[in-house]
Design a protein around this motif. Structure first.
Motif, PDB file in Angstrom:
ATOM      1  N   GLY A 119       0.657  -1.390   0.170  1.00 28.08           N
ATOM      2  CA  GLY A 119       0.080  -0.173   0.485  1.00 28.08           C
ATOM      3  C   GLY A 119       1.344   1.287   0.327  1.00 28.08           C
ATOM      4  O   GLY A 119       0.246   2.527  -0.194  1.00 28.08           O
ATOM      5  N   SER A 120       2.545   1.124   0.344  1.00 31.57           N
ATOM      6  CA  SER A 120       3.226   2.910   0.216  1.00 31.57           C
ATOM      7  C   SER A 120       3.169   3.202  -1.340  1.00 31.57           C
ATOM      8  O   SER A 120       2.715   2.200  -2.585  1.00 31.57           O
ATOM      9  N   ARG A 121       3.886   4.281  -1.536  1.00 35.49           N
ATOM     10  CA  ARG A 121       3.005   4.288  -3.033  1.00 35.49           C
ATOM     11  C   ARG A 121       4.458   5.332  -2.645  1.00 35.49           C
ATOM     12  O   ARG A 121       5.099   6.206  -2.174  1.00 35.49           O
ATOM     13  N   ILE A 122       4.832   5.426  -4.311  1.00 36.04           N
ATOM     14  CA  ILE A 122       6.518   6.777  -4.779  1.00 36.04           C
ATOM     15  C   ILE A 122       5.981   7.200  -5.638  1.00 36.04           C
ATOM     16  O   ILE A 122       5.077   6.919  -6.814  1.00 36.04           O
ATOM     17  N   ILE A 123       5.764   8.229  -5.546  1.00 38.27           N
ATOM     18  CA  ILE A 123       5.457   9.185  -6.656  1.00 38.27           C
ATOM     19  C   ILE A 123       7.164  10.332  -7.032  1.00 38.27           C
ATOM     20  O   ILE A 123       7.629  10.439  -6.587  1.00 38.27           O
ATOM     21  N   ILE A 124       6.780  10.649  -7.632  1.00 35.72           N
ATOM     22  CA  ILE A 124       8.251  10.812  -8.959  1.00 35.72           C
ATOM     23  C   ILE A 124       8.232  11.832 -10.381  1.00 35.72           C
ATOM     24  O   ILE A 124       6.840  11.604 -10.735  1.00 35.72           O
ATOM     25  N   THR A 125       9.086  13.392  -9.992  1.00 32.07           N
ATOM     26  CA  THR A 125       8.209  14.062 -11.200  1.00 32.07           C
ATOM     27  C   THR A 125       9.519  14.005 -11.962  1.00 32.07           C
ATOM     28  O   THR A 125      10.397  14.436 -11.323  1.00 32.07           O
ATOM     29  N   THR A 126       8.366  14.528 -13.063  1.00 32.25           N
ATOM     30  CA  THR A 126       9.220  13.914 -13.715  1.00 32.25           C
ATOM     31  C   THR A 126       9.231  15.286 -14.800  1.00 32.25           C
ATOM     32  O   THR A 126       9.681  16.179 -14.321  1.00 32.25           O
ATOM     33  N   SER A 127       8.437  15.608 -16.479  1.00 34.15           N
ATOM     34  CA  SER A 127       8.013  16.373 -17.126  1.00 34.15           C
ATOM     35  C   SER A 127       7.671  16.408 -18.220  1.00 34.15           C
ATOM     36  O   SER A 127       7.388  15.138 -17.975  1.00 34.15           O
ATOM     37  N   GLU A 128       6.976  17.455 -18.610  1.00 34.57           N
ATOM     38  CA  GLU A 128       5.683  17.125 -19.188  1.00 34.57           C
ATOM     39  C   GLU A 128       6.763  16.749 -20.535  1.00 34.57           C
ATOM     40  O   GLU A 128       6.815  15.876 -21.746  1.00 34.57           O
ATOM     41  N   LEU A 129       8.094  17.548 -20.112  1.00 32.16           N
ATOM     42  CA  LEU A 129       9.564  16.623 -21.920  1.00 32.16           C
ATOM     43  C   LEU A 129       9.514  15.815 -21.974  1.00 32.16           C
ATOM     44  O   LEU A 129       9.785  15.201 -22.765  1.00 32.16           O
ATOM     45  N   LYS A 165       2.481   0.941  -5.082  1.00 36.15           N
ATOM     46  CA  LYS A 165       2.001   2.061  -6.031  1.00 36.15           C
ATOM     47  C   LYS A 165       3.637   2.732  -6.277  1.00 36.15           C
ATOM     48  O   LYS A 165       3.909   3.781  -6.205  1.00 36.15           O
ATOM     49  N   VAL A 166       3.783   3.079  -7.348  1.00 42.60           N
ATOM     50  CA  VAL A 166       4.146   3.750  -8.496  1.00 42.60           C
ATOM     51  C   VAL A 166       3.674   5.160  -9.934  1.00 42.60           C
ATOM     52  O   VAL A 166       3.187   4.629 -10.047  1.00 42.60           O
ATOM     53  N   SER A 167       4.189   6.241  -9.345  1.00 36.44           N
ATOM     54  CA  SER A 167       3.196   7.364 -10.023  1.00 36.44           C
ATOM     55  C   SER A 167       4.236   8.985 -10.612  1.00 36.44           C
ATOM     56  O   SER A 167       5.082   8.807  -9.837  1.00 36.44           O
ATOM     57  N   VAL A 168       4.041   8.665 -12.068  1.00 32.21           N
ATOM     58  CA  VAL A 168       5.432  10.167 -12.245  1.00 32.21           C
ATOM     59  C   VAL A 168       3.739  11.372 -12.385  1.00 32.21           C
ATOM     60  O   VAL A 168       2.702  11.160 -12.675  1.00 32.21           O
ATOM     61  N   LEU A 169       4.455  12.377 -11.692  1.00 28.07           N
ATOM     62  CA  LEU A 169       3.746  13.924 -11.945  1.00 28.07           C
ATOM     63  C   LEU A 169       5.277  14.567 -13.203  1.00 28.07           C
ATOM     64  O   LEU A 169       6.353  14.765 -13.150  1.00 28.07           O
ATOM     65  N   ARG A 170       3.596  14.990 -14.581  1.00 31.34           N
ATOM     66  CA  ARG A 170       4.469  15.580 -15.548  1.00 31.34           C
ATOM     67  C   ARG A 170       3.590  16.728 -15.486  1.00 31.34           C
ATOM     68  O   ARG A 170       2.492  17.109 -16.144  1.00 31.34           O
ATOM     69  N   ALA A 171       4.919  17.539 -14.650  1.00 26.43           N
ATOM     70  CA  ALA A 171       4.659  18.934 -14.774  1.00 26.43           C
ATOM     71  C   ALA A 171       5.235  19.874 -16.023  1.00 26.43           C
ATOM     72  O   ALA A 171       6.255  19.546 -16.055  1.00 26.43           O
ATOM     73  N   GLY A 172       4.364  20.720 -16.274  1.00 26.57           N
ATOM     74  CA  GLY A 172       4.805  21.645 -17.142  1.00 26.57           C
ATOM     75  C   GLY A 172       6.380  23.188 -16.242  1.00 26.57           C
ATOM     76  O   GLY A 172       5.901  22.561 -15.745  1.00 26.57           O
ATOM     77  N   VAL A 215       2.754  27.760 -13.507  1.00 23.15           N
ATOM     78  CA  VAL A 215       1.188  27.979 -12.315  1.00 23.15           C
ATOM     79  C   VAL A 215       1.885  27.975 -10.899  1.00 23.15           C
ATOM     80  O   VAL A 215       3.086  27.711 -10.626  1.00 23.15           O
ATOM     81  N   GLU A 216       1.660  28.222  -9.842  1.00 26.82           N
ATOM     82  CA  GLU A 216       2.323  27.914  -8.572  1.00 26.82           C
ATOM     83  C   GLU A 216       2.451  27.151  -7.991  1.00 26.82           C
ATOM     84  O   GLU A 216       1.913  25.721  -8.248  1.00 26.82           O
ATOM     85  N   PRO A 217       3.293  26.730  -7.724  1.00 29.03           N
ATOM     86  CA  PRO A 217       3.911  25.413  -6.744  1.00 29.03           C
ATOM     87  C   PRO A 217       2.661  24.400  -5.633  1.00 29.03           C
ATOM     88  O   PRO A 217       2.760  23.449  -5.604  1.00 29.03           O
ATOM     89  N   LYS A 238      -0.917  14.881 -15.393  1.00 26.06           N
ATOM     90  CA  LYS A 238       0.076  15.947 -16.343  1.00 26.06           C
ATOM     91  C   LYS A 238      -0.843  17.333 -15.190  1.00 26.06           C
ATOM     92  O   LYS A 238      -1.634  17.275 -14.600  1.00 26.06           O
ATOM     93  N   LEU A 239       0.079  18.126 -15.739  1.00 25.78           N
ATOM     94  CA  LEU A 239      -0.327  19.873 -14.921  1.00 25.78           C
ATOM     95  C   LEU A 239       0.347  20.873 -15.661  1.00 25.78           C
ATOM     96  O   LEU A 239       1.892  20.346 -16.490  1.00 25.78           O
ATOM     97  N   ASN A 240      -0.257  21.429 -16.206  1.00 28.82           N
ATOM     98  CA  ASN A 240       0.150  23.255 -16.878  1.00 28.82           C
ATOM     99  C   ASN A 240       0.910  22.444 -18.690  1.00 28.82           C
ATOM    100  O   ASN A 240       2.386  22.730 -18.279  1.00 28.82           O
ATOM    101  N   ARG A 241       0.240  21.352 -19.176  1.00 27.22           N
ATOM    102  CA  ARG A 241       0.892  20.896 -20.292  1.00 27.22           C
ATOM    103  C   ARG A 241       1.326  22.264 -21.338  1.00 27.22           C
ATOM    104  O   ARG A 241      -0.200  22.913 -21.118  1.00 27.22           O
ATOM    105  N   ASN A 242       1.492  22.505 -22.394  1.00 27.62           N
ATOM    106  CA  ASN A 242       2.433  23.898 -22.702  1.00 27.62           C
ATOM    107  C   ASN A 242       1.783  23.177 -23.611  1.00 27.62           C
ATOM    108  O   ASN A 242       2.053  21.879 -24.828  1.00 27.62           O
TER     109      ASN A 242
END
Length: 265
Positions: A119-129, A165-172, A215-217, A238-242
């Motif tokens: 049930g633990s989670r890992i979140i990795i911030t990558t990028s929209e790129l 669980k493993v998820s990625v945050l693909r932020a602009g 966008v703001e943090p 996904k967040l704030n894709r250009n």
């Protein structure tokens, strides 16, 4: 039961917004960064750590293990930005960005694996790129974020067998110090490049337009909290894709090459 979360890059813009939000929501947060700050919230535990040094991470692991034997989540924000020509940049810079953006996440996950339970989670911030074809001169950053995104996907494939669980945050573009670092890196490239003096000036105008839509943090912090709250989170958020980058990426690759050459040459 208290839920402990480990956050890397905890005192950067995205990290700080996230540790503050999670602390307000009742999580106990281990806030890891190379440069830590004094905090007032008792739910936040600042810990100094160098993610490029395996011994440093191992010491942090022992420190945390004395507090808890279980982590509910690991959230990765640590990373650096570089903008340069792939054939002009110094080899030390090339190695450095991989060591921080990719190897740091690998070491944290590997060393802290004993504290991750069902049930633990890992979140990795990558990028929209990470999932787009990179523009010229952003290649080194895009390469590391693409590698990190693929690492996260592979990690999910493995850790699902352990119900982690493993998820990625693909932020602009996010309004953090990294935007300033991006501007400094671009200015440095424009001033120092010998091969692309003309093209770099044109490229700077494109970057200014792309990064204007930031966008703001706190929006990213709320997205991370949402992932922690979901019983079965998705792999990619996904967040704030250009829209300009998305439009370019929708073209066949030969047309992407043609467009960029037409604009920058």
């Amino acid at each position: 039961m208290e839920k402990y979360v480990l956050v890397t890059g905890a005192f950067g813009g995205m990290g700080k917004a996230t540790i503050n939000l999670l602390a307000e929501k009742g999580y106990k947060v281990f806030a890891l960064d190379k440069n830590i700050e004094t905090v007032e919230n008792a739910n936040i535990i600042p810990i100094k750590a160098d993610l490029t040094d395996e011994n440093s991470i191992q010491k942090v692991f022992e420190e945390i293990k004395n507090i808890t034997t279980e982590l509910y989540a690991i959230i990765h924000f640590a990373g650096i930005y570089m903008l340069d020509s792939l054939v002009e940049m110094e080899s030390k810079k090339f190695e450095k960005i991989f060591k921080i953006n990719v190897n740091g996440a690998y070491l944290i996950n590997k060393i802290f694996m004993p504290l991750l339970k069902k049930g633990s989670r890992i979140i990795i911030t990558t990028s929209e790129l990470a999932v787009l074809d990179p523009l010229p001169f952003t290649g080194i950053y895009a390469i590391t974020k693409s590698a990190l995104d693929k690492y996260a996907y592979s990690l999910k494939m493995e850790l699902q067998l352990k119900d982690i669980k493993v998820s990625v945050l693909r932020a602009g573009a996010v309004a953090t110090n990294m935007i300033g670092a991006s501007t400094d890196a671009l200015d440095g490239f424009c001033n120092n490049t010998k091969l692309y003096a003309f093209s770099s000036a044109k490229f700077k105008k494109i970057v200014d337009r792309v990064e204007a839509r930031k966008v703001e943090p706190i929006k990213l912090a709320k997205k991370a909290h949402k992932i922690l709250s979901r019983k079965n989170p998705k792999f990619a958020y996904k967040l704030n894709r250009n829209p300009l980058l998305l439009l370019l990426n929708a073209l066949p690759q030969k047309f992407q090459f043609w467009v960029i050459k037409k604009i920058l040459k």
